[in-house]
Design an enzyme around this catalytic site. Structure first.
Site, short mmCIF file in Angstrom:
data_model
loop_
_atom_site.label_atom_id
_atom_site.label_comp_id
_atom_site.label_asym_id
_atom_site.label_seq_id
_atom_site.Cartn_x
_atom_site.Cartn_y
_atom_site.Cartn_z
N GLY A 8 4.27 -9.52 13.64
CA GLY A 8 4.31 -10.77 14.39
C GLY A 8 3.34 -11.82 13.85
O GLY A 8 2.95 -12.72 14.54
N GLY A 9 2.92 -11.64 12.59
CA GLY A 9 2.15 -12.72 11.97
C GLY A 9 0.68 -12.70 12.29
O GLY A 9 -0.09 -13.49 11.76
N LYS A 26 3.00 -12.10 -2.58
CA LYS A 26 3.14 -13.49 -3.01
C LYS A 26 3.41 -14.32 -1.76
O LYS A 26 4.23 -13.92 -0.92
CB LYS A 26 4.33 -13.60 -3.98
CG LYS A 26 4.63 -15.02 -4.46
CD LYS A 26 3.61 -15.45 -5.48
CE LYS A 26 3.88 -16.87 -5.98
NZ LYS A 26 2.64 -17.45 -6.56
N GLU A 52 15.93 -9.30 8.60
CA GLU A 52 15.25 -10.60 8.53
C GLU A 52 14.82 -10.89 7.09
O GLU A 52 14.29 -10.01 6.41
CB GLU A 52 13.98 -10.59 9.40
CG GLU A 52 14.24 -10.54 10.89
CD GLU A 52 12.94 -10.68 11.68
OE1 GLU A 52 11.85 -10.69 11.07
OE2 GLU A 52 13.03 -10.77 12.93
N GLU A 72 11.80 -7.81 7.46
CA GLU A 72 11.85 -6.57 8.24
C GLU A 72 13.25 -6.40 8.83
O GLU A 72 14.07 -7.31 8.78
CB GLU A 72 10.81 -6.60 9.37
CG GLU A 72 10.90 -7.77 10.32
CD GLU A 72 9.61 -7.85 11.18
OE1 GLU A 72 8.52 -8.11 10.66
OE2 GLU A 72 9.74 -7.62 12.39
N ASN A 95 15.25 -5.30 12.37
CA ASN A 95 15.15 -5.08 13.82
C ASN A 95 16.28 -4.15 14.23
O ASN A 95 17.45 -4.47 14.06
CB ASN A 95 15.26 -6.41 14.58
CG ASN A 95 14.12 -7.35 14.19
OD1 ASN A 95 12.99 -6.91 14.03
ND2 ASN A 95 14.44 -8.62 13.99
N ARG A 134 17.68 -3.23 16.97
CA ARG A 134 18.04 -3.46 18.38
C ARG A 134 18.93 -4.70 18.44
O ARG A 134 19.03 -5.42 17.44
CB ARG A 134 16.78 -3.71 19.20
CG ARG A 134 16.10 -5.01 18.80
CD ARG A 134 14.87 -5.36 19.60
NE ARG A 134 14.43 -6.71 19.31
CZ ARG A 134 13.67 -7.06 18.27
NH1 ARG A 134 13.26 -6.13 17.43
NH2 ARG A 134 13.33 -8.32 18.05
C1 MV4 Z 1 5.19 -14.38 5.19
C2 MV4 Z 1 5.19 -15.80 5.09
C3 MV4 Z 1 5.09 -16.35 3.80
N1 MV4 Z 1 4.95 -15.55 2.72
N2 MV4 Z 1 5.07 -13.62 4.09
C4 MV4 Z 1 5.15 -14.16 9.98
C5 MV4 Z 1 5.53 -13.04 10.88
C6 MV4 Z 1 5.99 -11.94 10.03
N3 MV4 Z 1 7.34 -11.56 10.42
C7 MV4 Z 1 6.01 -12.43 8.63
N4 MV4 Z 1 5.57 -13.80 8.66
C8 MV4 Z 1 5.43 -14.50 7.51
N5 MV4 Z 1 5.32 -13.78 6.39
C9 MV4 Z 1 4.95 -14.20 2.88
N6 MV4 Z 1 4.82 -13.42 1.79
C10 MV4 Z 1 5.33 -16.58 6.26
C11 MV4 Z 1 5.43 -15.93 7.47
C12 MV4 Z 1 5.54 -16.76 8.67
C13 MV4 Z 1 6.72 -16.78 9.39
C14 MV4 Z 1 7.81 -15.98 9.03
C15 MV4 Z 1 8.96 -16.04 9.79
C16 MV4 Z 1 9.04 -16.87 10.91
C17 MV4 Z 1 7.97 -17.63 11.28
C18 MV4 Z 1 6.79 -17.60 10.53
C19 MV4 Z 1 5.69 -18.38 10.91
C20 MV4 Z 1 4.55 -18.33 10.18
C21 MV4 Z 1 4.46 -17.52 9.04
#
Ligand code: MV4
Length: 445
Positions: free
Chosen positions: A164-165, A201, A275, A288, A290, A292
Site C-alpha cells: 500500500g505504498g 527502478k 496490477e 501485484e 489481487n 479477490r
Molecule cells: C512504484 C511506483 C513507482 N516506481 N514502484 C504504491 C503502492 C504500491 N502498490 C506500489 N506503489 C508504487 N510503486 C516503482 N518502481 C509508484 C507507486 C505509487 C503508486 C502506484 C499505484 C497507484 C498509486 C500510487 C501512488 C503513489 C506511488
C-alpha cells in the site's frame, strides 16, 4: 451446484453478492455484527445470523463464528467479498476442510501471489515484465549503492513486508541513498516488524492499470480488459475507469496476454486482478496480483456486460467458463466514483444518520450502495457508503453523465465526498485524460 451461500461481508458488496445469488436461485445467509442488524442485505437475505459485536476482529474476521453460521444454516459455500477474510489463505483452507466451498481462488493461489517475492518470481517465469530491481532484500547501504548504480537512478526503496505504498523512499542520486536506505529500514521495522527492504527502478509518473481475470477450475482463463485506477489519495482509490483512455491497442493486447499467462502459471481459479504500473513510454511492469473481487469491478461489468460475481460463483461451483475470449467485447466507457462518508476537504470520516436520500438515475447510471433514508452510517467500518458508476459511448460523455448524476445524488445529514468528485469531473487535466498517480497532488483540489 451451490445451494446456499453465507455472505461473509457487509455493506454494498454484501448486497451485490446477494443480488447475484438471487438471480442464480441460490439461498442467502447474511452474517452481521450486532450493530449491522438493520443492514439492507440482512433485510433481503433468506436467513441471517448475528456473528458478534461491532469490532471487525470479533465479527467479520471471526472465522469460527462465520463457519458456525454456515453449519447452523446448512450452507454449502461462503463468499468473502473483498477485504476482511477475502485473501486469507488459512480461512480458505478451513472452509475446504469443513466441506464448504470458498468462493474465491485456492489457498495455494493466495499464498503464491500474496507474497511479493514469490509473485515476482512466478510472473517473471510467465514472461510478465517486472521493474528492474533486486529479487530479495538488500542488506547494507553499500550494497544498495552498488545495485542502484546498476539499475540507474531514480530508484525506489520498498519494505519487503510492506504494501500500500507505506515506507517507500524515492532516491535520485547516490549521495542521498545511505540516509534514505537507513530511514526505509527503520520505517519498515516500526511499520511491519521487518526491516528488510528491496530496490527497484523508479517508474516516473506511473499510471495504475489493472487487468480483470476470470478463470474456472478446468484451466480456462480469460480477461475482461483493463481498468485505470490512477486517481488515488494516499493509496486509496477514489475514481476508476474502464478502459484506460490512453492505452494503445498493441500495449493493451500485450498487457492482457501477460495477465492471462500469469494466472495460468499458477493454475488460477476464480476472479482476480493483475496490477501494472504503466510509464510515460507505455512500458508496463507487474506490481501485484489481487486474489479477490475488487471494489471497482462494476466498471468492467458496464463495458463488457459480464456479471463478474455470478461468474465467480459459477466458477466456484465447478462450472466451466460460459465465455470464450472471443465472446468478450468492450463497449463504451465507464467511470466509478467512490462516495465516502467523509469531509470532502479533509477526508476525515463523518458517520451519522442519513435523513434525506435520493439516488440518480437514467440511462447508463448505476448506484451500488446499501444505505437508505434514515440509515445510520457507523463509525466502526470503512467510510465508503456508495459507488456511483456511469457508462456511455465515449469518455467525455461518461464524464458529462457522471457530473449530471453527482448533481442528482442527494445524501443529507452527513458530509460526503460528492462535491470532491464534482471538482474532478470538471477538472481540465482530468477531462483531457492527463492523469497519473500524482494527479491529485498536482491538481491541489
Ligand atoms: C512504484 C511506483 C513507482 N516506481 N514502484 C504504491 C503502492 C504500491 N502498490 C506500489 N506503489 C508504487 N510503486 C516503482 N518502481 C509508484 C507507486 C505509487 C503508486 C502506484 C499505484 C497507484 C498509486 C500510487 C501512488 C503513489 C506511488
Amino acid at each position: 451446484m451451490i445451494h446456499k451461500v453465507v455472505i461473509a461481508n457487509r455493506g454494498e458488496i454484501a448486497l451485490r453478492i446477494l443480488r447475484a445469488c438471487k438471480e442464480l436461485d441460490i439461498k442467502t445467509v447474511a452474517v452481521h455484527s450486532d450493530v449491522d442488524s438493520e443492514a439492507l442485505h440482512v433485510k433481503l437475505a433468506d436467513q441471517s445470523v448475528c456473528i458478534g459485536p461491532a469490532p471487525s476482529i470479533d465479527s467479520y474476521l471471526n472465522m469460527k463464528a462465520i463457519i458456525s453460521a454456515a453449519e447452523v444454516t446448512d450452507a454449502d459455500a461462503i463468499h468473502p467479498g473483498y477485504g476482511f477474510l477475502s485473501e486469507n489463505a488459512e480461512f480458505a483452507d478451513i472452509c475446504n476442510n469443513c466441506g464448504l466451498t470458498f468462493i474465491g481462488p485456492t489457498a495455494e493461489n493466495m499464498r503464491r501471489m500474496g507474497d511479493k517475492i514469490s509473485a515476482r518470481q512466478t510472473v517473471t517465469a510467465a514472461g510478465v515484465p517486472i521493474l528492474p530491481g533486486t529479487k530479495a532484500g538488500v542488506p547494507t547501504a553499500d550494497e544498495a549503492i552498488r545495485i542502484a548504480g546498476e539499475i540507474g537512478y531514480p530508484v525506489i526503496i520498498k519494505a519487503t513486508a510492506g504494501g500500500g505504498g507505506r515506507g517507500m523512499k524515492i532516491v535520485h542520486s547516490p549521495a542521498s541513498l545511505p540516509n534514505s536506505f537507513a530511514a526505509a529500514r527503520s520505517e519498515a521495522q516500526s511499520g511491519f516488524g521487518n526491516p528488510e527492504v528491496y530496490i527497484e527502478k523508479y517508474c516516473e509518473r506511473p499510471r495504475h492499470v489493472e487487468i480483470q481475470i476470470l478463470a474456472d477450475k478446468h484451466g480456462n482463463v480469460i480477461h475482461l480488459g483493463e481498468r485505470d485506477c490512477s486517481i488515488q489519495r494516499r493509496h486509496q482509490k477514489l475514481i476508476e475507469e474502464a478502459p484506460c483512455a490512453i492505452l494503445p491497442e498493441d500495449v493493451r493486447q500485450r498487457m492482457c496476454d501477460c495477465a492471462v499467462n500469469a494466472a495460468k502459471a499458477v493454475n488460477y481459479s476464480s476472479v482476480g486482478t493483475i496490477e501494472f504500473l504503466l510509464d510515460a513510454n507505455n512500458d508496463f511492469f507487474f506490481m501485484e496480483m489481487n486474489t479477490r473481487v475488487q471494489v471497482e469491478h462494476p466498471v468492467t461489468e458496464m463495458i463488457t456486460g459480464v456479471d463478474i460475481i455470478k461468474e465467480q460463483i459459477l466458477s466456484a461451483a465447478g462450472e466451466p467458463l460460459r465465455f470464450t475470449q472471443d465472446d468478450i467485447k468492450i463497449t463504451g466507457h465507464a467511470i466509478e466514483c467512490r462516495i465516502n462518508a467523509e469531509d470532502p476537504e479533509k477526508f476525515t470520516p463523518c458517520p451519522g444518520l442519513i435523513n434525506g436520500y435520493h439516488t440518480p438515475g437514467g440511462l447508463g447510471v448505476r448506484v451500488d450502495s446499501a444505505v437508505y433514508d434514515q440509515y445510520k452510517v457507523l463509525p466502526h467500518y470503512d467510510s465508503m457508503i456508495a459507488k456511483l458508476i456511469v457508462h456511455a459511448e465515449t469518455r467525455e460523455e461518461a464524464i458529462k453523465r457522471m457530473s449530471r448524476a453527482l448533481d442528482e445524488y442527494i445524501i443529507e445529514g452527513i458530509k460526503t465526498t460528492i462535491s470532491f468528485h464534482q471538482k474532478i469531473m470538471n477538472n481540465k487535466e482530468f477531462i483531457e485524460g492527463d492523469i497519473d498517480t500524482g494527479f491529485l497532488e498536482r491538481a491541489k483540489l
